[in-house]
Motif scaffolding. Structure first.
Motif, PDB file in Angstrom:
ATOM      1  N   ILE A  45      -5.327 -11.549  -6.188  1.00 28.36           N
ATOM      2  CA  ILE A  45      -4.315 -10.883  -5.358  1.00 28.36           C
ATOM      3  C   ILE A  45      -3.423  -9.982  -6.209  1.00 28.36           C
ATOM      4  CG2 ILE A  45      -2.206 -11.274  -4.015  1.00 28.36           C
ATOM      5  CD1 ILE A  45      -3.560 -13.512  -2.596  1.00 28.36           C
ATOM      6  N   ILE A  46      -2.988 -10.493  -7.360  1.00 27.30           N
ATOM      7  CA  ILE A  46      -2.148  -9.687  -8.268  1.00 27.30           C
ATOM      8  C   ILE A  46      -2.918  -8.445  -8.726  1.00 27.30           C
ATOM      9  CG2 ILE A  46      -1.019  -9.645 -10.530  1.00 27.30           C
ATOM     10  CD1 ILE A  46      -0.453 -12.672 -10.112  1.00 27.30           C
ATOM     11  N   LEU A  47      -4.178  -8.643  -9.082  1.00 31.36           N
ATOM     12  CA  LEU A  47      -5.010  -7.524  -9.554  1.00 31.36           C
ATOM     13  C   LEU A  47      -5.223  -6.482  -8.459  1.00 31.36           C
ATOM     14  CD1 LEU A  47      -6.642  -6.671 -12.097  1.00 31.36           C
ATOM     15  CD2 LEU A  47      -8.644  -7.723 -11.023  1.00 31.36           C
ATOM     16  N   LEU A  48      -5.510  -6.950  -7.249  1.00 29.59           N
ATOM     17  CA  LEU A  48      -5.739  -6.030  -6.127  1.00 29.59           C
ATOM     18  C   LEU A  48      -4.496  -5.206  -5.822  1.00 29.59           C
ATOM     19  CD1 LEU A  48      -7.725  -8.304  -3.632  1.00 29.59           C
ATOM     20  CD2 LEU A  48      -8.626  -6.337  -4.903  1.00 29.59           C
ATOM     21  N   THR A  49      -3.345  -5.861  -5.797  1.00 30.40           N
ATOM     22  CA  THR A  49      -2.103  -5.143  -5.466  1.00 30.40           C
ATOM     23  C   THR A  49      -1.694  -4.170  -6.569  1.00 30.40           C
ATOM     24  OG1 THR A  49      -0.843  -7.047  -6.306  1.00 30.40           O
ATOM     25  CG2 THR A  49      -1.197  -6.921  -3.926  1.00 30.40           C
ATOM     26  N   LEU A  50      -2.191  -4.391  -7.779  1.00 27.15           N
ATOM     27  CA  LEU A  50      -1.903  -3.468  -8.871  1.00 27.15           C
ATOM     28  C   LEU A  50      -2.851  -2.265  -8.883  1.00 27.15           C
ATOM     29  CD1 LEU A  50      -1.202  -5.936 -11.841  1.00 27.15           C
ATOM     30  CD2 LEU A  50       0.467  -4.454 -10.710  1.00 27.15           C
ATOM     31  N   LEU A  51      -4.114  -2.509  -8.478  1.00 23.25           N
ATOM     32  CA  LEU A  51      -5.143  -1.475  -8.607  1.00 23.25           C
ATOM     33  C   LEU A  51      -5.383  -0.661  -7.339  1.00 23.25           C
ATOM     34  CD1 LEU A  51      -7.862  -3.404 -10.689  1.00 23.25           C
ATOM     35  CD2 LEU A  51      -6.096  -1.839 -11.523  1.00 23.25           C
ATOM     36  N   ASP A  52      -5.243  -1.287  -6.167  1.00 21.36           N
ATOM     37  CA  ASP A  52      -5.574  -0.604  -4.910  1.00 21.36           C
ATOM     38  C   ASP A  52      -4.370   0.200  -4.400  1.00 21.36           C
ATOM     39  OD1 ASP A  52      -6.097  -0.148  -1.992  1.00 21.36           O
ATOM     40  OD2 ASP A  52      -7.907  -1.290  -2.484  1.00 21.36           O
ATOM     41  N   HIS A  53      -4.561   1.501  -4.216  1.00 18.17           N
ATOM     42  CA  HIS A  53      -3.474   2.381  -3.765  1.00 18.17           C
ATOM     43  C   HIS A  53      -3.036   2.069  -2.334  1.00 18.17           C
ATOM     44  CE1 HIS A  53      -3.517   4.815  -7.359  1.00 18.17           C
ATOM     45  NE2 HIS A  53      -4.826   4.940  -7.268  1.00 18.17           N
ATOM     46  N   ASN A  54      -3.944   1.520  -1.518  1.00 16.84           N
ATOM     47  CA  ASN A  54      -3.600   1.178  -0.141  1.00 16.84           C
ATOM     48  C   ASN A  54      -2.656  -0.028  -0.053  1.00 16.84           C
ATOM     49  OD1 ASN A  54      -5.252   3.219   0.988  1.00 16.84           O
ATOM     50  ND2 ASN A  54      -7.065   1.918   0.707  1.00 16.84           N
ATOM     51  N   LEU A  55      -2.546  -0.762  -1.169  1.00 13.75           N
ATOM     52  CA  LEU A  55      -1.686  -1.951  -1.184  1.00 13.75           C
ATOM     53  C   LEU A  55      -0.377  -1.706  -1.933  1.00 13.75           C
ATOM     54  CD1 LEU A  55      -4.372  -4.727  -1.859  1.00 13.75           C
ATOM     55  CD2 LEU A  55      -3.604  -3.809   0.321  1.00 13.75           C
ATOM     56  N   LYS A  56      -0.039  -0.442  -2.122  1.00 15.78           N
ATOM     57  CA  LYS A  56       1.216  -0.098  -2.801  1.00 15.78           C
ATOM     58  C   LYS A  56       2.355   0.020  -1.784  1.00 15.78           C
ATOM     59  CE  LYS A  56      -0.608   0.463  -6.943  1.00 15.78           C
ATOM     60  NZ  LYS A  56      -0.253  -0.382  -8.094  1.00 15.78           N
ATOM     61  N   THR A  57       2.618  -1.069  -1.092  1.00 14.50           N
ATOM     62  CA  THR A  57       3.697  -1.107  -0.100  1.00 14.50           C
ATOM     63  C   THR A  57       4.606  -2.293  -0.412  1.00 14.50           C
ATOM     64  OG1 THR A  57       2.457  -2.541   1.414  1.00 14.50           O
ATOM     65  CG2 THR A  57       2.148  -0.143   1.660  1.00 14.50           C
ATOM     66  N   PRO A  58       5.831  -2.313   0.126  1.00 19.05           N
ATOM     67  CA  PRO A  58       6.741  -3.439  -0.125  1.00 19.05           C
ATOM     68  C   PRO A  58       6.131  -4.798   0.223  1.00 19.05           C
ATOM     69  CG  PRO A  58       7.955  -1.638   0.852  1.00 19.05           C
ATOM     70  CD  PRO A  58       6.514  -1.239   0.878  1.00 19.05           C
ATOM     71  N   MET A  59       5.382  -4.855   1.322  1.00 19.79           N
ATOM     72  CA  MET A  59       4.771  -6.116   1.745  1.00 19.79           C
ATOM     73  C   MET A  59       3.882  -6.692   0.649  1.00 19.79           C
ATOM     74  SD  MET A  59       2.155  -6.710   4.929  1.00 19.79           S
ATOM     75  CE  MET A  59       1.204  -8.210   5.091  1.00 19.79           C
ATOM     76  N   TYR A  60       3.042  -5.849   0.051  1.00 18.96           N
ATOM     77  CA  TYR A  60       2.122  -6.315  -0.986  1.00 18.96           C
ATOM     78  C   TYR A  60       2.795  -6.435  -2.342  1.00 18.96           C
ATOM     79  CZ  TYR A  60      -1.298  -5.645   2.637  1.00 18.96           C
ATOM     80  OH  TYR A  60      -1.987  -5.739   3.823  1.00 18.96           O
ATOM     81  N   PHE A  61       3.891  -5.725  -2.541  1.00 22.11           N
ATOM     82  CA  PHE A  61       4.694  -5.910  -3.747  1.00 22.11           C
ATOM     83  C   PHE A  61       5.264  -7.327  -3.773  1.00 22.11           C
ATOM     84  CE2 PHE A  61       9.049  -5.962  -5.485  1.00 22.11           C
ATOM     85  CZ  PHE A  61       8.785  -5.651  -6.815  1.00 22.11           C
ATOM     86  N   PHE A  62       5.789  -7.774  -2.635  1.00 24.12           N
ATOM     87  CA  PHE A  62       6.337  -9.129  -2.549  1.00 24.12           C
ATOM     88  C   PHE A  62       5.217 -10.172  -2.609  1.00 24.12           C
ATOM     89  CE2 PHE A  62       9.834  -6.859  -0.134  1.00 24.12           C
ATOM     90  CZ  PHE A  62      10.734  -6.906  -1.192  1.00 24.12           C
ATOM     91  N   LEU A  63       4.070  -9.875  -1.999  1.00 30.00           N
ATOM     92  CA  LEU A  63       2.929 -10.793  -2.056  1.00 30.00           C
ATOM     93  C   LEU A  63       2.444 -10.953  -3.497  1.00 30.00           C
ATOM     94  CD1 LEU A  63       0.775 -12.545  -0.755  1.00 30.00           C
ATOM     95  CD2 LEU A  63      -0.535 -10.464  -0.246  1.00 30.00           C
ATOM     96  N   GLN A  64       2.428  -9.846  -4.232  1.00 27.63           N
ATOM     97  CA  GLN A  64       2.039  -9.870  -5.644  1.00 27.63           C
ATOM     98  C   GLN A  64       2.946 -10.803  -6.441  1.00 27.63           C
ATOM     99  OE1 GLN A  64       3.131  -6.832  -9.093  1.00 27.63           O
ATOM    100  NE2 GLN A  64       1.798  -5.882  -7.571  1.00 27.63           N
ATOM    101  N   ASN A  65       4.249 -10.687  -6.227  1.00 26.19           N
ATOM    102  CA  ASN A  65       5.202 -11.518  -6.954  1.00 26.19           C
ATOM    103  C   ASN A  65       5.181 -12.965  -6.473  1.00 26.19           C
ATOM    104  OD1 ASN A  65       7.038  -9.819  -8.889  1.00 26.19           O
ATOM    105  ND2 ASN A  65       6.692  -8.518  -7.101  1.00 26.19           N
ATOM    106  N   PHE A  66       4.906 -13.168  -5.198  1.00 29.41           N
ATOM    107  CA  PHE A  66       4.769 -14.533  -4.680  1.00 29.41           C
ATOM    108  C   PHE A  66       3.563 -15.217  -5.327  1.00 29.41           C
ATOM    109  CE2 PHE A  66       3.283 -17.684  -1.568  1.00 29.41           C
ATOM    110  CZ  PHE A  66       4.433 -18.444  -1.431  1.00 29.41           C
ATOM    111  N   SER A  67       2.460 -14.478  -5.468  1.00 26.49           N
ATOM    112  CA  SER A  67       1.265 -15.018  -6.131  1.00 26.49           C
ATOM    113  C   SER A  67       1.559 -15.341  -7.593  1.00 26.49           C
ATOM    114  CB  SER A  67       0.108 -14.019  -6.044  1.00 26.49           C
ATOM    115  OG  SER A  67      -0.311 -13.852  -4.705  1.00 26.49           O
TER     116      SER A  67
END
Length: 314
Positions: A45-67
């Motif tokens: 999840i951390i890797l996906l939110t860092l690499l995928d441009h479609n996941l560069k939103t606040p929702m996935y930023f918080f999901l990345q940090n939650f993970s």
């Protein structure tokens, strides 16, 4: 029992979950599998939110940090216990015990407030979509994340300071990691005031963060029910359902563990619930978010395709 001053204590003994050798093998395999799955799932999840441009939103930023917090919490507690099962070495130094306690509480409390922030993010996205990018700017996201960590440190500091002044009449900690209730159980100091203070603090942390979550979702439900299209209502609820499941697991287990005034009465049962919180929940959360989220599933598929193509090219 001979009195042991806290200044003379250099090591504690973590008794673990059981003394039965057969059960220890089962527990070791279970914790090892769940830890590997947890590390793998949250790292993806951390890797996906860092690499995928479609996941560069606040929702996935918080999901990345939650993970990251989930990964950190399970790593703080589980690997050391796995090593102790294999080596039969149950001792842990006084400083290492307090360090483990500090970081376990820090990551857990940060998670609660981050869940509240994630609920607020969903509230803004659904109830105020036209102002979403303005309200949830990059700066605001980082400030909210910093606030979660700052509140966690602020909450832990009194307990951390008091822990270093306690006197102990035993060195056996009836747990598989250094948690506050079993530490209080082996002190010779009268901890009744301290226990009630921690009880009130735990209530405040859980109630404040849970109130923020409930108020966010109450507004979300009100807004969604006003949407005329059934399909749009389902889509709106779908974006929140994963988060609501994770909130239920996190708050349910921790309310059971900490919302009791006596450290004595909750230690034995808490070990089982601690396994759920520290080992099982970090495994479930990545699957909950990925299996119920089309964007994350698409990102996983894209990453797999890229890896396969790169392998074929080589």
């Amino acid at each position: 029992m001979t009195m042991i001053n806290h200044t003379m204590v250099t090591t504690f003994i973590l008794l673990g979950l059981t003394e039965d050798p057969n059960w220890q093998i089962v527990i070791f395999l279970f914790l090892l599998i769940t830890y590997v799955l947890s590390v793998t799932g949250n790292f993806i999840i951390i890797l996906l939110t860092l690499l995928d441009h479609n996941l560069k939103t606040p929702m996935y930023f918080f999901l990345q940090n939650f993970s990251f917090l989930e990964l950190s919490l399970t790593t703080t507690c589980v690997p050391r216990y796995l090593v102790s099962i294999v080596t039969k070495e149950k001792t842990i130094s006084y400083d290492a015990c307090l360090t483990q306690l500090f970081f376990a509480l820090f990551f857990a409390i940060s998670e609660f407030f981050l869940l509240a922030v994630m609920s607020y993010d969903r509230y803004v996205a659904i109830c105020k979509p036209l102002h979403y990018t303005i309200i949830m700017s990059h700066r605001v996201c980082y400030e909210l994340l910093f606030a979660c960590c700052f509140i966690a440190v602020l909450s832990i500091t009194p307990a951390a300071v008091v822990s270093q002044t306690l006197e102990y009449c035993d060195t056996n900690i009836d747990h598989f990691f250094c948690d506050y209730p079993p530490l209080l159980k082996i002190t010779s100091t009268d901890t009744r005031i301290l226990e009630y203070a921690n009880f009130i603090l735990a209530i405040c942390i859980l109630l404040i963060s849970l109130t923020l979550v409930i108020s966010s979702y109450a507004n979300i439900i009100r807004t969604v029910l006003k949407i005329p299209s059934t399909q749009q209502r389902k889509k709106a609820f779908s974006t929140c359902s994963s988060h609501m499941i994770v909130v239920s697991i996190s708050y349910g287990s921790c309310i059971f563990m900490y919302i009791k005034p006596s450290a004595e009465e909750r230690v034995s049962l808490n070990k089982g619930v601690a396994v759920l919180t520290i080992s099982v929940a970090p495994v479930l959360n990545p699957f909950i978010y990925t299996l119920r989220n089309k964007q994350v599933k698409q990102a996983v598929e894209d990453l797999i395709k890229k890896c396969v193509l790169n392998t074929l090219k080589q």
